[in-house]
Write a protein that holds these residues in place. Structure first.
Motif, PDB file in Angstrom:
ATOM      1  N   ARG A  93       0.798  -1.230   0.000  1.00  0.00           N
ATOM      2  CA  ARG A  93       0.000   0.000   0.000  1.00  0.00           C
ATOM      3  C   ARG A  93       0.829   1.277   0.000  1.00  0.00           C
ATOM      4  NH1 ARG A  93      -4.294  -0.281   4.776  1.00  0.00           N
ATOM      5  NH2 ARG A  93      -2.433  -0.895   5.954  1.00  0.00           N
ATOM      6  N   ILE A  94       2.006   1.240   0.565  1.00  0.00           N
ATOM      7  CA  ILE A  94       2.797   2.448   0.831  1.00  0.00           C
ATOM      8  C   ILE A  94       4.111   2.409   0.066  1.00  0.00           C
ATOM      9  CG2 ILE A  94       3.964   3.780   2.631  1.00  0.00           C
ATOM     10  CD1 ILE A  94       0.921   3.924   2.754  1.00  0.00           C
ATOM     11  N   ALA A  95       4.518   3.571  -0.453  1.00  0.00           N
ATOM     12  CA  ALA A  95       5.757   3.673  -1.227  1.00  0.00           C
ATOM     13  C   ALA A  95       6.478   4.970  -0.889  1.00  0.00           C
ATOM     14  CB  ALA A  95       5.452   3.620  -2.723  1.00  0.00           C
ATOM     15  N   LEU A  96       7.723   5.047  -1.304  1.00  0.00           N
ATOM     16  CA  LEU A  96       8.505   6.273  -1.189  1.00  0.00           C
ATOM     17  C   LEU A  96       8.532   7.009  -2.518  1.00  0.00           C
ATOM     18  CD1 LEU A  96      11.680   5.138   0.819  1.00  0.00           C
ATOM     19  CD2 LEU A  96       9.649   6.324   1.701  1.00  0.00           C
ATOM     20  N   HIS A  97       8.669   8.323  -2.447  1.00  0.00           N
ATOM     21  CA  HIS A  97       8.907   9.132  -3.639  1.00  0.00           C
ATOM     22  C   HIS A  97      10.169   8.616  -4.331  1.00  0.00           C
ATOM     23  CE1 HIS A  97       9.985  12.614  -6.097  1.00  0.00           C
ATOM     24  NE2 HIS A  97       8.807  13.142  -5.848  1.00  0.00           N
ATOM     25  N   PRO A  98      10.204   8.586  -5.665  1.00  0.00           N
ATOM     26  CA  PRO A  98      11.386   8.052  -6.360  1.00  0.00           C
ATOM     27  C   PRO A  98      12.687   8.780  -6.040  1.00  0.00           C
ATOM     28  CG  PRO A  98       9.856   9.133  -7.890  1.00  0.00           C
ATOM     29  CD  PRO A  98       9.129   8.952  -6.602  1.00  0.00           C
ATOM     30  N   SER A  99      12.607  10.043  -5.605  1.00  0.00           N
ATOM     31  CA  SER A  99      13.825  10.776  -5.261  1.00  0.00           C
ATOM     32  C   SER A  99      14.460  10.280  -3.958  1.00  0.00           C
ATOM     33  CB  SER A  99      13.528  12.272  -5.139  1.00  0.00           C
ATOM     34  OG  SER A  99      13.227  12.834  -6.385  1.00  0.00           O
ATOM     35  N   LEU A 100      13.745   9.437  -3.225  1.00  0.00           N
ATOM     36  CA  LEU A 100      14.247   8.940  -1.939  1.00  0.00           C
ATOM     37  C   LEU A 100      14.904   7.567  -2.067  1.00  0.00           C
ATOM     38  CD1 LEU A 100      11.266  10.025   0.347  1.00  0.00           C
ATOM     39  CD2 LEU A 100      13.509  11.116   0.167  1.00  0.00           C
ATOM     40  N   ARG A 101      15.299   7.195  -3.263  1.00  0.00           N
ATOM     41  CA  ARG A 101      15.849   5.861  -3.491  1.00  0.00           C
ATOM     42  C   ARG A 101      17.079   5.578  -2.622  1.00  0.00           C
ATOM     43  NH1 ARG A 101      14.697   2.194  -7.083  1.00  0.00           N
ATOM     44  NH2 ARG A 101      13.352   3.672  -8.179  1.00  0.00           N
ATOM     45  N   LEU A 102      17.853   6.601  -2.303  1.00  0.00           N
ATOM     46  CA  LEU A 102      19.057   6.389  -1.499  1.00  0.00           C
ATOM     47  C   LEU A 102      18.751   5.984  -0.052  1.00  0.00           C
ATOM     48  CD1 LEU A 102      21.438   9.258  -2.703  1.00  0.00           C
ATOM     49  CD2 LEU A 102      21.631   6.804  -3.151  1.00  0.00           C
ATOM     50  N   LEU A 103      17.479   6.067   0.335  1.00  0.00           N
ATOM     51  CA  LEU A 103      17.095   5.601   1.670  1.00  0.00           C
ATOM     52  C   LEU A 103      16.808   4.102   1.705  1.00  0.00           C
ATOM     53  CD1 LEU A 103      14.702   8.423   2.977  1.00  0.00           C
ATOM     54  CD2 LEU A 103      17.189   8.190   3.272  1.00  0.00           C
ATOM     55  N   LEU A 104      16.731   3.473   0.541  1.00  0.00           N
ATOM     56  CA  LEU A 104      16.369   2.058   0.487  1.00  0.00           C
ATOM     57  C   LEU A 104      17.328   1.151   1.259  1.00  0.00           C
ATOM     58  CD1 LEU A 104      14.914   1.307  -3.060  1.00  0.00           C
ATOM     59  CD2 LEU A 104      13.782   1.151  -0.848  1.00  0.00           C
ATOM     60  N   PRO A 105      18.656   1.352   1.203  1.00  0.00           N
ATOM     61  CA  PRO A 105      19.530   0.487   2.007  1.00  0.00           C
ATOM     62  C   PRO A 105      19.205   0.530   3.496  1.00  0.00           C
ATOM     63  CG  PRO A 105      20.819   1.644   0.348  1.00  0.00           C
ATOM     64  CD  PRO A 105      19.437   2.237   0.309  1.00  0.00           C
ATOM     65  N   LEU A 106      18.850   1.704   4.016  1.00  0.00           N
ATOM     66  CA  LEU A 106      18.473   1.804   5.416  1.00  0.00           C
ATOM     67  C   LEU A 106      17.161   1.079   5.682  1.00  0.00           C
ATOM     68  CD1 LEU A 106      19.401   5.532   6.143  1.00  0.00           C
ATOM     69  CD2 LEU A 106      20.447   3.512   7.173  1.00  0.00           C
ATOM     70  N   TRP A 107      16.219   1.184   4.751  1.00  0.00           N
ATOM     71  CA  TRP A 107      14.946   0.481   4.898  1.00  0.00           C
ATOM     72  C   TRP A 107      15.160  -1.031   4.897  1.00  0.00           C
ATOM     73  CZ3 TRP A 107      10.029   1.065   6.225  1.00  0.00           C
ATOM     74  CH2 TRP A 107       9.109   0.084   5.845  1.00  0.00           C
ATOM     75  N   ARG A 108      15.938  -1.502   3.956  1.00  0.00           N
ATOM     76  CA  ARG A 108      16.157  -2.939   3.823  1.00  0.00           C
ATOM     77  C   ARG A 108      16.928  -3.527   5.004  1.00  0.00           C
ATOM     78  NH1 ARG A 108      17.762  -2.060  -2.492  1.00  0.00           N
ATOM     79  NH2 ARG A 108      15.642  -2.228  -3.373  1.00  0.00           N
ATOM     80  N   SER A 109      17.776  -2.715   5.620  1.00  0.00           N
ATOM     81  CA  SER A 109      18.541  -3.196   6.782  1.00  0.00           C
ATOM     82  C   SER A 109      17.783  -3.002   8.093  1.00  0.00           C
ATOM     83  CB  SER A 109      19.890  -2.480   6.848  1.00  0.00           C
ATOM     84  OG  SER A 109      19.715  -1.080   7.060  1.00  0.00           O
ATOM     85  N   GLY A 110      16.549  -2.500   8.017  1.00  0.00           N
ATOM     86  CA  GLY A 110      15.746  -2.332   9.221  1.00  0.00           C
ATOM     87  C   GLY A 110      16.173  -1.188  10.105  1.00  0.00           C
ATOM     88  N   GLN A 111      16.773  -0.148   9.506  1.00  0.00           N
ATOM     89  CA  GLN A 111      17.265   0.992  10.275  1.00  0.00           C
ATOM     90  C   GLN A 111      16.548   2.293   9.924  1.00  0.00           C
ATOM     91  OE1 GLN A 111      21.815   0.643  11.026  1.00  0.00           O
ATOM     92  NE2 GLN A 111      21.447  -0.378   9.073  1.00  0.00           N
ATOM     93  N   LEU A 112      15.428   2.173   9.213  1.00  0.00           N
ATOM     94  CA  LEU A 112      14.613   3.328   8.851  1.00  0.00           C
ATOM     95  C   LEU A 112      13.173   3.076   9.266  1.00  0.00           C
ATOM     96  CD1 LEU A 112      13.949   5.993   7.347  1.00  0.00           C
ATOM     97  CD2 LEU A 112      13.754   4.635   5.245  1.00  0.00           C
TER      98      LEU A 112
END
Length: 392
Positions: A93-112
């Motif tokens: 249901r929820i997504a990030l703006h495409p300009s926030l792609r550099l936050l994905l490593p933090l999301w995937r590692s459970g630190q965001l």
């Protein structure tokens, strides 16, 4: 990092190393703003660093954390909505703006952590008043002059442990307003007392030694006008160097960095995308450098803004002042994931504002209590519960 390197960067960043007049009361003759002492219970521990990132102007939470599965979102924003095939999905249901792609490593590692529906109940549409509410950590009907971080620093009164504060990208005291230096040591993070007169160092007049400590003697220097305004990357770099420059890390530290320009009443898609790209790049830089220096697990990064934007777009491809919005919390101790409920467009008020689901002060209570170990209730003057965002 040597003092000469630090001052060279400071001269280049212009207004980055600056503090407002509200910080200049009761200062020593060394021309360096001192810092209050911290509670002795933290003696000998690594510094716990808070980095606040102010998204000044009122960030559009709906185009930052996108409810791409809800058709009502696209009905309300026919020209400015983030396309489904461009959004970076976090779940179904929820997504990030495409300009926030550099936050994905933090999301995937459970630190965001993405905290949805954050705001102030009965929010004020005025930038000034709403920011005052957020800076003081108070309810909409309470008027205070002291910032919530100033009250936090007031709890650090015992010697042996220090606390330090710095701001970059703005001359406004914000959450540090009213900070008292009655209990002070010589070391400091804030180096310019009067940014209204000038905002950078003339490093050619600095008499330096080759050690890494930043002390009062190091900054008894001449001041010259800035050669250019400080950019957000400048401020991020200055904040990093400030946090890491001392060979004796403070037990507690708070840095606020401001990214301005979020009052997007017109032509929002292009402007907002550029701002969010800067935000993501800045957070990625902070993560990379603090992790490299072994400080990431002791750091908490929190975004905040005076309000969100209206759920309905306007005729100028922009948005008006709104209500609740999503915010980010990241760090080595963060329990990553989505918090709060997705936007409920069936509950919009007459001005198309989203209702507040999470009191913004719960972010502050999380910093004050679980992260810093302070009395959050005493500082916020209310029984505000922290969010379960941090690992023990």
């Amino acid at each position: 990092m040597k003092r000469r390197e630090f001052l060279s960067m400071a001269a280049a960043t212009g207004a980055a190393l600056s503090m407002p007049r509200a910080f200049s009361a009761s200062v020593p003759t060394s021309r360096v703003v001192p810092q209050p002492d911290a509670c002795a219970t933290a003696a000998g521990r690594r510094g716990k660093l808070l980095i606040l990132i102010e998204l000044k102007g009122g960030n559009d939470g709906l185009n930052t954390v996108v409810p791409f599965a809800d058709p009502a979102y696209y009905a309300l924003r026919r020209r400015i909505a983030i396309a489904r095939d461009q959004a970076i999905a976090l779940d179904e249901r929820i997504a990030l703006h495409p300009s926030l792609r550099l936050l994905l490593p933090l999301w995937r590692s459970g630190q965001l952590a993405v905290v949805q529906g954050v705001g102030c109940a009965q929010a004020n549409p005025s930038h000034f008043r709403s920011m005052e509410i957020w800076d003081t950590g108070s309810c909409a009907d309470v008027y205070r002059r002291d910032g919530w971080l100033a009250r936090a620093f007031a709890q650090w009164r015992v010697p042996q442990v220090r606390a330090a504060a710095a701001i970059f990208g703005s001359v406004e005291a914000g959450p540090f307003a009213g900070l008292s230096f009655a209990h002070a040591s010589r070391d400091a993070w804030a180096h310019v007392l009067n940014p209204d007169d000038s905002s950078s160092f003339d490093r050619t007049n600095v008499n330096l030694t080759e050690d890494d400590r930043v002390t009062g003697d190091a900054f008894d220097v001449s001041i010259v006008p800035p050669s250019r305004p400080a950019t957000f990357p400048d401020s991020i770099e200055a904040a990093l160097r400030t946090a890491l420059v001392s060979t004796q890390p403070v037990s507690y530290g708070a840095i606020r960095v401001t990214l301005d320009g979020f009052d997007t009443h017109a032509n929002q898609p292009e402007r907002h995308a550029a701002l969010l790209k800067q935000l993501a790049q800045g957070c990625a830089t902070l993560h990379a450098e603090l992790a490299r220096r072994g400080r990431w697990n002791d750091t908490l990064i929190v975004t905040y803004s005076e309000f969100g934007r209206s759920a309905r777009e306007n005729l100028a491809r922009g948005t008006e002042h709104g209500g609740a919005a999503a915010h980010f919390v990241m760090g080595g101790r963060v329990r990553g994931g989505l918090y709060g409920h997705p936007p409920d467009f069936a509950r919009l008020d007459a001005t198309a504002q989203l209702p507040v689901e999470i009191d913004f002060r719960r972010l502050y209570a999380t910093v004050l209590g679980p992260f810093w170990g302070l009395d959050a209730r005493g500082i916020l003057r209310d029984d505000v519960k922290p969010l379960p965002l941090l690992r023990v």
